[in-house]
Scaffold this active site. Structure first.
Site, PDB file in Angstrom:
ATOM      1  N   CYS A   1      38.802  33.338  62.011  1.00  0.00           N
ATOM      2  CA  CYS A   1      37.480  33.739  62.509  1.00  0.00           C
ATOM      3  C   CYS A   1      37.214  33.168  63.907  1.00  0.00           C
ATOM      4  O   CYS A   1      37.916  33.498  64.840  1.00  0.00           O
ATOM      5  CB  CYS A   1      36.392  33.374  61.499  1.00  0.00           C
TER       6      CYS A   1
ATOM      7  N   LYS B   1      25.299  41.777  62.882  1.00  0.00           N
ATOM      8  CA  LYS B   1      26.397  41.058  62.246  1.00  0.00           C
ATOM      9  C   LYS B   1      27.358  42.027  61.559  1.00  0.00           C
ATOM     10  O   LYS B   1      26.931  42.933  60.834  1.00  0.00           O
ATOM     11  CB  LYS B   1      25.833  40.070  61.220  1.00  0.00           C
TER      12      LYS B   1
ATOM     13  N   SER C   1      32.605  38.608  58.137  1.00  0.00           N
ATOM     14  CA  SER C   1      31.305  37.966  58.338  1.00  0.00           C
ATOM     15  C   SER C   1      31.322  37.267  59.688  1.00  0.00           C
ATOM     16  O   SER C   1      31.755  36.123  59.807  1.00  0.00           O
ATOM     17  CB  SER C   1      31.025  36.957  57.215  1.00  0.00           C
TER      18      SER C   1
ATOM     19  N   HIS D   1      37.882  37.073  56.791  1.00  0.00           N
ATOM     20  CA  HIS D   1      37.864  35.985  55.805  1.00  0.00           C
ATOM     21  C   HIS D   1      38.564  36.379  54.517  1.00  0.00           C
ATOM     22  O   HIS D   1      37.949  36.458  53.449  1.00  0.00           O
ATOM     23  CB  HIS D   1      36.423  35.569  55.526  1.00  0.00           C
TER      24      HIS D   1
ATOM     25  N   GLU E   1      40.259  34.535  52.821  1.00  0.00           N
ATOM     26  CA  GLU E   1      40.222  33.378  51.918  1.00  0.00           C
ATOM     27  C   GLU E   1      38.950  33.291  51.091  1.00  0.00           C
ATOM     28  O   GLU E   1      38.854  32.457  50.173  1.00  0.00           O
ATOM     29  CB  GLU E   1      40.386  32.078  52.731  1.00  0.00           C
TER      30      GLU E   1
ATOM     31  N   ARG F   1      21.392  33.484  50.986  1.00  0.00           N
ATOM     32  CA  ARG F   1      21.038  32.326  51.812  1.00  0.00           C
ATOM     33  C   ARG F   1      20.253  32.740  53.049  1.00  0.00           C
ATOM     34  O   ARG F   1      19.318  32.044  53.468  1.00  0.00           O
ATOM     35  CB  ARG F   1      22.323  31.596  52.239  1.00  0.00           C
TER      36      ARG F   1
END
Length: 317
Positions: A142, A163, A192, A235, A237, A249
Site C-alpha cells: 500500500c 477513497k 482501501s 491489501h 493480507e 469505524r
C-alpha cells in the site's frame, strides 16, 4: 515447516486455532535447518492485527520462517500498547547491521501527506536503501509500495477524489510470473486507499512489470527486479472483516464496493481472496528460498541461486 515467532506473541493462539503450525523457539533450535529470516517493518496503527495477518501468510509454506518485528527507530506508536512494542519489536537502528532473506514493509495512513512531510520519511528512505545491501527480497504494501516507487523510480502518487474502497476484480497480466503461480485469471483483492500510482507514470526502461491490475483501481502488483522487490498497492493480507471494520469505524460512509452480499452491511462478507493471498506469499517465499545464499552473510553481495531446487514441492520432497 512452521513459522517461528515469540512464544507469547498475541498472534500465536489465533494462528494455532486456525491450524497454522507455529514453532516454539525451543523446538526450532533442535532442527538443523537455517530458517528464512523475514523482517516485518510494521507501520500500521493496529500493529497486533497486522502482524497476525502477515504471520498467517508467512507461516503457511513448507519452509521454516523466523519472523522479526521491526519498528521505526524514533516514531512512537500511539495505537499499540507500549509494553507490546517493547516486548516484541526491535527498532530498525538495532537491526540495520543484520541481514534478512525477506523484508516486508506495510502501509500507513499517511497518504494525504506529501512523502517528504511524513515524520519518519528520512529514516524510511534509509531503510529502502538498506534493503539493497542487507535484504535479499522485499515486499512493500500500500503506502509503502507508493513510497518505494517514488524513492527508487521517481513515480508520483496521486490523491483520489474518493477513497478506493472495496473488493475489486483484478486482471492477471503475467500468468508466467513465478509470483503468480496458481493464480486465476481474475482474482478479487481488497482495496482501501486514498491515493494511487498510474501506469502512465511508470518510467520506460525501469524494468518494472505490472503483474496485476484493475480496470477500476489501476495497478495492483508490480515486480521490480532491479531492486529485488514486489510492490503491492492493495491489501491481499486483509482478514475477512477488515473492510467491514473500516466501514463501521469511519461512520458508515460509502459502502465498500463488491464486498457485502447484496450490498447489505447487515450480511456477513465472504472471503474471496484468501487463496490468492496464500499463493502470493507462498510464491514469494519460494522464490526467496530458491535464490537466497545459504550463507546469510553473503546477502548483499549478489544473488546466487544457492538453493535452486525448483518450487517448494521439490525442495520439500
Amino acid at each position: 515447516m512452521p513459522i517461528k515467532i515469540p512464544d507469547d506473541l498475541p498472534a500465536r493462539p489465533i494462528l494455532e486455532q486456525e491450524g497454522v503450525v507455529v514453532m516454539r523457539r525451543t523446538d526450532a533450535v533442535r532442527q538443523d535447518i537455517r530458517p528464512l529470516r523475514i523482517g516485518l517493518l510494521n507501520l500500521m496503527p493496529n500493529k497486533i492485527s497486522t502482524e497476525t495477518q502477515l504471520a498467517r501468510l508467512l507461516g503457511a509454506t513448507p519452509l521454516q520462517v523466523e519472523l522479526t518485528l521491526v519498528r521505526m527507530t524514533d516514531h512512537v506508536a500511539r495505537h499499540t500498547p507500549a509494553d507490546h512494542m517493547a516486548a516484541f519489536y526491535r527498532p530498525w537502528a538495532e537491526v540495520r547491521d543484520e541481514r534478512f532473506d525477506g523484508f516486508v514493509i506495510t502501509g500507513a495512513p499517511v497518504e494525504h501527506l506529501p512523502f517528504e512531510e511524513v515524520g519518519y520519511w528520512p529514516e524510511l528512505c534509509r531503510v529502502l536503501d538498506w534493503t539493497q545491501t542487507h535484504v535479499h527480497s522485499s515486499f512493500t504494501i500500500c503506502w509503502a509500495a507508493q513510497a518505494a516507487l517514488h524513492h527508487f523510480h521517481g513515480v508520483p502518487k496521486h490523491l483520489l477524489p474518493a477513497k478506493a474502497f472495496g473488493l475489486f476484480r483484478h486482471r492477471n497480466l503475467a500468468p508466467a510470473s513465478p509470483y503468480l503461480r496458481g493464480f486465476s485469471d481474475d482474482p478479487h483483492i481488497p482495496v482501501s486507499r486514498w491515493a494511487e500510482i498510474r501506469q502512465a507514470d511508470i518510467p520506460a526502461g525501469s524494468g518494472l512489470e505490472t503483474l496485476l491490475d484493475s480496470a477500476e483501481t489501476g495497478p495492483c502488483l508490480l515486480d521490480d527486479p532491479a531492486h529485488r522487490s514486489l510492490h503491492m498497492f492493495n491489501h491481499v493480507e486483509y482478514d475477512t472483516r477488515s473492510l467491514a471494520d473500516e466501514y463501521f469505524r469511519d461512520g458508515q460512509g460509502p459502502l465498500p464496493a463488491g464486498y457485502f452480499p447484496g450490498d447489505d452491511p447487515a450480511r456477513p462478507p465472504e472471503n474471496r481472496w484468501r487463496g490468492h493471498a496464500h499463493l502470493l506469499f507462498g510464491n514469494w517465499i519460494n522464490e526467496i528460498y530458491r535464490t537466497t545464499p545459504f550463507d546469510i552473510a553473503a546477502i548483499g553481495g549478489g544473488r546466487p541461486p544457492a538453493n535452486d531446487a525448483g518450487p517448494i514441492e521439490a525442495a520439500a520432497g
